[in-house]
Design an enzyme around this catalytic site. Structure first.
Site, PDB file in Angstrom:
ATOM      1  N   SER A  79       0.849  -1.176   0.000  1.00 22.69           N
ATOM      2  CA  SER A  79       0.000   0.000   0.000  1.00 22.69           C
ATOM      3  C   SER A  79       0.892   1.236   0.000  1.00 22.69           C
ATOM      4  CB  SER A  79      -0.884  -0.019   1.245  1.00 22.69           C
ATOM      5  OG  SER A  79      -1.273   1.300   1.587  1.00 22.69           O
ATOM      6  N   GLU A 101      -7.217 -10.793  -6.593  1.00 23.16           N
ATOM      7  CA  GLU A 101      -8.337  -9.848  -6.723  1.00 23.16           C
ATOM      8  C   GLU A 101      -8.590  -9.485  -8.187  1.00 23.16           C
ATOM      9  OE1 GLU A 101      -7.951  -7.645  -2.373  1.00 23.16           O
ATOM     10  OE2 GLU A 101      -7.145  -6.669  -4.139  1.00 23.16           O
TER      11      GLU A 101
END
Ligand code: ARG
Length: 462
Positions: free
Chosen positions: A278, A291
């Site tokens: 992140s 994902e």
């Protein structure tokens, strides 16, 4: 670049209409299929005496040169042509003169594009199948290493009964077997050659359609109805449907990996090479690949819906709507191949936290059914056994322990039938290994399954 149909026209197409109409920007990827089809057609025209053998040979040589020139970057496919068919024909004519103008004898772009699309789809089916083979090999490796890795099996995403990681992985192996069967079925059903159907009504030339079919490797020979031949895209819809199903399977697996990779579960660690961080939260390691595979499923379904919808209102035979069979289909084909490839890489490098999985199975009372079965074997009716064990589970929940951690006195407080052998009866090893019905996770059954899958993969190779 001149188009193929100028004779009847007095005005050039409006520039933006031309752009709207063109397909070269996306059908250029079929240049090898287009050339392959044209070479077969030219050979047949020569053999039938529709063009001379000298013309036939010059066309074939010219087309071969064009192919290698494009392959090796000496010839760039120009977006000025309307489509790949026009481009190749006009380069051929530029290069070999009048003989090039005879290539299109007895042919229409309608049967030509029907052929190109079939050839292209056929090659995509094979490539997809090869990637699924590699994925299955990665899954076999996981299975072999995890015959004794106990984990909770879930229903309603609630821990249910103990299984093994090999068993869980085997479920996906089965899905991919069915996916590959579907691909093989489609390949078989689409194995007929539309070339020679002409615009829609065949031709008056004495074409040898079986010859072109066999040159192009269509084992089912040539198609039976010329109108159907130029307007059939069923095989493509079937392929998009099979691709959607593959994505659905990959997406379910991805979803599980995302859950297993969460801080709460910690069943797996996705390798650094297949996760990302992140920009703001330094502690994060995100399962982006899984994902994305899950996310891209929507776009493959979209291609299927799009083509079904495009085809639903088209009167026989060819209509330009059908040019819409390409862009989203190509995108879906590319997407699925990328997804299988990346997913396989992720599986090859993922680490399974075996202890965490086993502990989770124990803590989740997945052996409660086995405790009840233990009582049944000692003569207690199942309904009664169910409620005795229910009370034991409640006690464990209160104390925050697993069933394996209750003392014998605590067991006996609920039923004096319990003896010391209860601990072995509810150990993960016993719970799993005693499950020996066909398809169950018991060790012997899993070893058998792995042997079966290995033979399957060998057979698929042959
Ligand atoms: N670009 C067209 C397609 O993809 C090729 C066939 C054109 N045929 C025609 N009659 N305009 O469908």
């Amino acid at each position: 670049m001149a188009n193929l149909w100028g004779g009847r026209f007095t005005e050039a197409t409006d520039a933006s209409a031309y752009k709207f109409n063109q397909s070269i920007s996306f059908d250029k990827r079929m240049y090898r299929d287009d050339i392959k089809g044209s070479i077969a057609h030219a050979k047949m025209l020569g053999k039938q005496g529709i063009i001379t053998s000298d013309e036939s040979e010059r066309i074939i040589k010219g087309l071969g040169d064009i192919r290698s020139d494009i392959d090796e970057g000496r010839l760039i496919i120009s977006d000025e042509a309307e489509d790949i068919h026009s481009f190749i024909e006009s380069v051929l004519t530029e290069r070999i003169g009048d003989a090039g103008k005879k290539l299109h004898t007895g042919r229409s772009r309608n049967d030509q594009v029907a052929l190109d699309m079939k050839l292209y789809t056929r090659s995509q089916i094979s490539e997809t199948d090869k990637l699924l083979d590699e994925l299955q090999r990665a899954l076999i490796a996981v299975m072999e290493e995890n015959i004794d890795t106990y984990m909770p099996g879930f229903t309603h995403l609630q821990k249910a009964q103990p299984v093994t990681l090999a068993h869980h992985t085997g479920a996906y192996f089965e899905m991919f077997i069915r996916d590959r069967q579907r691909l093989a079925d489609i390949f078989e059903r689409m194995n007929t050659c539309p070339l020679g159907a002409g615009a829609l009504a065949g031709t008056t030339y004495d074409l040898d359609r079986e010859m072109t079919a066999s040159l192009l490797g269509f084992d089912g020979g040539s198609t039976r109805n010329s109108m159907d031949s130029v307007s059939d895209r069923d095989y493509l819809i079937e392929f998009l449907s099979a691709l959607s199903m593959i994505m659905m399977h990959l997406s379910r697996f991805s979803e599980e990996i995302i859950i297993w990779n969460s801080n709460e579960y910690r069943f797996v660690d996705i390798d650094d090479r297949y996760s990302t961080g992140s920009s703001i939260m330094p502690q994060k390691k995100n399962p982006d690949i899984a994902e994305l595979v899950r996310g891209k499923t929507g776009r493959v379904y979209g291609a299927l819906m799009s083509l079904l919808t495009t085809m639903k209102g088209i009167p026989l035979a060819y209509n330009k709507d059908m040019q819409e069979d390409k862009e989203l289909s190509f995108d879906a084909m590319d997407t699925v191949k990328d997804c299988i490839r990346e997913f396989t890489g992720m599986i090859r490098t993922i680490r399974f936290n075996k202890d965490v999985m086993e502990e989770s199975a124990k803590r989740g009372f997945t052996n409660a059914t086995d405790a009840a079965d233990y009582l049944v074997k000692k003569g207690i009716p199942f309904r009664e056994a169910h409620s005795i064990v229910g009370r034991l589970v409640l006690k464990c929940v209160d104390k925050g322990i697993a069933m394996d951690d209750l003392s014998l006195d605590e067991y006996k407080a609920e039923s004096d039938v319990f003896e010391n052998d209860i601990y072995d009866a509810i150990s993960m090893k016993t719970c799993v290994d005693k499950r020996l019905t066909k398809g169950a996770p018991g060790r012997e059954r899993m070893l058998e399954a792995v042997r079966f899958y290995k033979v399957y993969l060998e057979d698929m190779k042959a």
